[in-house]
Design a protein around this motif. Structure first.
Motif, PDB file in Angstrom:
ATOM      1  N   LEU A  35       0.835  -1.196   0.000  1.00  0.00           N
ATOM      2  CA  LEU A  35       0.000   0.000   0.000  1.00  0.00           C
ATOM      3  C   LEU A  35       0.876   1.255   0.000  1.00  0.00           C
ATOM      4  O   LEU A  35       0.588   2.226  -0.703  1.00  0.00           O
ATOM      5  N   ALA A  36       1.934   1.242   0.786  1.00  0.00           N
ATOM      6  CA  ALA A  36       2.807   2.415   0.918  1.00  0.00           C
ATOM      7  C   ALA A  36       3.395   2.847  -0.425  1.00  0.00           C
ATOM      8  O   ALA A  36       3.504   4.046  -0.700  1.00  0.00           O
ATOM      9  N   LEU A  37       3.779   1.899  -1.251  1.00  0.00           N
ATOM     10  CA  LEU A  37       4.313   2.256  -2.582  1.00  0.00           C
ATOM     11  C   LEU A  37       3.251   2.940  -3.427  1.00  0.00           C
ATOM     12  O   LEU A  37       3.520   3.939  -4.095  1.00  0.00           O
ATOM     13  N   ARG A  38       2.054   2.408  -3.402  1.00  0.00           N
ATOM     14  CA  ARG A  38       0.960   2.971  -4.204  1.00  0.00           C
ATOM     15  C   ARG A  38       0.633   4.394  -3.768  1.00  0.00           C
ATOM     16  O   ARG A  38       0.463   5.295  -4.595  1.00  0.00           O
ATOM     17  N   ILE A  39       0.536   4.602  -2.470  1.00  0.00           N
ATOM     18  CA  ILE A  39       0.224   5.929  -1.943  1.00  0.00           C
ATOM     19  C   ILE A  39       1.352   6.914  -2.262  1.00  0.00           C
ATOM     20  O   ILE A  39       1.108   8.046  -2.678  1.00  0.00           O
ATOM     21  N   ALA A  40       2.598   6.476  -2.069  1.00  0.00           N
ATOM     22  CA  ALA A  40       3.740   7.366  -2.278  1.00  0.00           C
ATOM     23  C   ALA A  40       3.836   7.855  -3.719  1.00  0.00           C
ATOM     24  O   ALA A  40       4.130   9.031  -3.957  1.00  0.00           O
ATOM     25  N   VAL A  41       3.578   6.986  -4.673  1.00  0.00           N
ATOM     26  CA  VAL A  41       3.655   7.425  -6.068  1.00  0.00           C
ATOM     27  C   VAL A  41       2.471   8.337  -6.411  1.00  0.00           C
ATOM     28  O   VAL A  41       2.636   9.340  -7.117  1.00  0.00           O
TER      29      VAL A  41
END
Length: 143
Positions: free
Chosen positions: A77-83
């Protein structure tokens, strides 16, 4: 868009808690606890990126943890939110989502945490050496 958080290193660092060949007890108990949270279903995971422990939190050299990316990959989830929020470049997202480690990693954060915490009260000589190395490299850690 610019980001100070770089893609994962080509290989997880020598003290990465996700590496199978790193001794137990290198990191604090609560650092290992963080690994388990990323095993949750994607919507229930922490929204924060997991940074490599080799650089200070505010360093220009900071990067996404290669072991974290190799263990959890696309499901983070963190990767998706960060991008989406512009905290990382699309190329950094892609590098982390597709990362494959050249060294064996634990298959889950829970497995890595259980190993890391198993000898935390009596770390071996190699774990003590890695702790000292990290303390010398990081200026933002409490001792």
């Amino acid at each position: 868009m610019s980001s100070s958080l770089r893609p994962p290193a080509p290989r997880p660092c020598d003290s990465c808690p996700y590496r199978r060949d790193v001794p137990s007890g290198v990191w604090a108990h609560e650092e290992y606890d963080k690994l388990r949270r990323y095993d949750a279903p994607t919507p229930d995971q922490p929204p924060a990126l997991f940074q490599c422990h080799q650089a200070d939190l505010d360093s220009d050299a900071r990067r996404i943890c290669a072991g974290w990316a190799g263990c959890h990959g696309r499901h983070l989830l963190a990767l998706r939110i960060a991008v989406l929020d512009g905290h990382i470049e699309a190329s950094t997202y892609q590098a982390a989502a597709e990362y494959v480690s050249p060294v064996p990693l634990f298959t889950s954060g829970g497995e890595a945490a259980a190993h890391g915490q198993s000898d935390i009260d009596q770390p071996n000589e190699e774990a003590s050496r890695l702790r000292a190395k990290i303390s010398r490299a990081r200026g933002d850690l409490r001792t």
